[in-house]
Design a protein around this motif. Structure first.
Motif, PDB file in Angstrom:
ATOM      1  N   HIS A   1      36.105 -43.399 -26.277  1.00  0.00           N
ATOM      2  CA  HIS A   1      37.281 -44.174 -26.129  1.00  0.00           C
ATOM      3  C   HIS A   1      38.229 -43.245 -25.934  1.00  0.00           C
ATOM      4  CE1 HIS A   1      40.736 -46.053 -28.523  1.00  0.00           C
ATOM      5  NE2 HIS A   1      40.578 -46.831 -27.319  1.00  0.00           N
ATOM      6  N   SER A   2      39.046 -43.365 -24.811  1.00  0.00           N
ATOM      7  CA  SER A   2      40.058 -42.580 -24.294  1.00  0.00           C
ATOM      8  C   SER A   2      41.320 -43.327 -24.919  1.00  0.00           C
ATOM      9  CB  SER A   2      40.181 -42.500 -22.930  1.00  0.00           C
ATOM     10  OG  SER A   2      41.337 -41.974 -22.461  1.00  0.00           O
ATOM     11  N   LEU A   3      42.311 -42.356 -25.532  1.00  0.00           N
ATOM     12  CA  LEU A   3      43.522 -43.042 -26.021  1.00  0.00           C
ATOM     13  C   LEU A   3      44.331 -43.462 -24.724  1.00  0.00           C
ATOM     14  CD1 LEU A   3      44.168 -40.586 -28.893  1.00  0.00           C
ATOM     15  CD2 LEU A   3      42.747 -42.733 -28.778  1.00  0.00           C
ATOM     16  N   ASN A   4      44.181 -43.164 -23.728  1.00  0.00           N
ATOM     17  CA  ASN A   4      44.673 -43.784 -22.592  1.00  0.00           C
ATOM     18  C   ASN A   4      43.835 -44.347 -21.519  1.00  0.00           C
ATOM     19  OD1 ASN A   4      46.045 -44.222 -19.968  1.00  0.00           O
ATOM     20  ND2 ASN A   4      47.062 -42.064 -19.784  1.00  0.00           N
TER      21      ASN A   4
ATOM     22  N   ASP B   1      37.441 -51.345 -24.922  1.00  0.00           N
ATOM     23  CA  ASP B   1      37.896 -50.108 -23.963  1.00  0.00           C
ATOM     24  C   ASP B   1      37.090 -48.915 -24.532  1.00  0.00           C
ATOM     25  OD1 ASP B   1      39.955 -51.464 -23.170  1.00  0.00           O
ATOM     26  OD2 ASP B   1      41.520 -50.714 -24.312  1.00  0.00           O
ATOM     27  N   ILE B   2      35.643 -49.072 -24.424  1.00  0.00           N
ATOM     28  CA  ILE B   2      34.855 -47.922 -24.628  1.00  0.00           C
ATOM     29  C   ILE B   2      33.859 -47.783 -23.472  1.00  0.00           C
ATOM     30  CG2 ILE B   2      32.757 -47.295 -26.204  1.00  0.00           C
ATOM     31  CD1 ILE B   2      34.341 -48.647 -28.438  1.00  0.00           C
ATOM     32  N   TYR B   3      33.844 -46.526 -23.167  1.00  0.00           N
ATOM     33  CA  TYR B   3      32.843 -46.201 -22.250  1.00  0.00           C
ATOM     34  C   TYR B   3      31.385 -45.755 -22.827  1.00  0.00           C
ATOM     35  CZ  TYR B   3      36.607 -45.292 -18.666  1.00  0.00           C
ATOM     36  OH  TYR B   3      37.457 -45.180 -17.987  1.00  0.00           O
ATOM     37  N   ARG B   4      30.192 -46.246 -22.232  1.00  0.00           N
ATOM     38  CA  ARG B   4      28.937 -46.053 -23.075  1.00  0.00           C
ATOM     39  C   ARG B   4      28.199 -45.621 -21.974  1.00  0.00           C
ATOM     40  NH1 ARG B   4      31.138 -50.998 -25.479  1.00  0.00           N
ATOM     41  NH2 ARG B   4      31.081 -50.766 -27.707  1.00  0.00           N
TER      42      ARG B   4
END
Length: 233
Positions: free
Chosen positions: A95-98, A137-140
């Motif tokens: 999870h990027s903060l941007n 908003d999470i990359y998996r």
């Protein structure tokens, strides 16, 4: 078929978050029908993730404070111990903060992956683009149980793509790019990210009450509201 909580058995104790599945096929007279699956005609068992299981929080990676030029680091590396008596699958959540940023993700079993203009020592890679993001908003990313047997560790690296790479790999005008974004420059993170890792597996008890995984392949899919289903084949 029936899905139940799975109790611990023998020396394999890591079953507190597991589910067991029983499947019977009977004929019109109520007799069990023997069947045998094979690779060209598999049986799929879909097991929903328990909605009552509390998912641990992500761990913040304070990468913006790292001076990569001191060690000429091209990636921020993470180590996972995957030593197991039975095959496991590995799940990655980033999870990027941007949310507007994109990343290159690489990995290698049992040693540090290396990637630059003169070295390509990796077992796999992917590019995370903002249009790949789920509603949370999470990359998996997922490595199945066919790739991990015989390995003791997995090391993966992450770096943020620069604006040129973003345009080449993640813009609406960019075509499908199957090449690796390669650079010799130390990484430059403009925002921190959070990370969560976990493993899963699929096993059965043989006639001697030993846990086995022969012939079982674990895959994964996501449906609406990000509910996860593991598919055991």
């Amino acid at each position: 078929s029936k899905v139940d909580p799975l109790a611990s058995f023998g020396n394999f104790q890591n079953t507190n978050l597991s589910r067991s599945v029983s499947l019977s096929i009977i004929d019109q007279n109520g007799n069990d029908v023997f069947f045998q699956a094979h690779q060209n005609n598999p049986i799929q068992l879909i097991i929903p993730r328990d909605p009552y299981v509390l998912i641990p929080s992500m761990y913040l990676q304070n990468v913006t404070s790292i001076n990569s030029t001191l060690n000429n680091l091209l990636f921020n590396y993470h180590y996972i111990n995957i030593t197991s008596s039975l095959p496991i699958s590995v799940h990655f959540e980033i999870h990027s903060l941007n949310r507007s940023l994109a990343y290159l993700f690489i990995y290698k079993f049992d040693q540090t992956p290396q990637l630059n203009s003169s070295i390509n020592v990796i077992d796999g890679w992917t590019v995370f683009c903002p249009f790949n993001l789920t509603n949370d908003d999470i990359y998996r990313y997922f490595i199945d149980n066919q790739q991990t047997p015989g390995h003791q560790s997995l090391i993966f690296g992450i770096r943020e793509l620069n604006s040129t790479e973003m345009n080449n790999y993640c813009s609406n005008n960019s075509s499908i790019n199957t090449s690796l974004p390669i650079t010799n420059e130390p990484f430059n993170f403009t925002s921190n990210y959070e990370l969560r890792l976990y493993t899963s597996g699929c096993y059965y008890l043989d006639e001697n009450n030993n846990w086995k995984s022969d012939g079982l392949v674990v895959s994964i899919r996501w449906i609406k509201k990000n509910k996860e289903y593991l598919i055991f084949i």
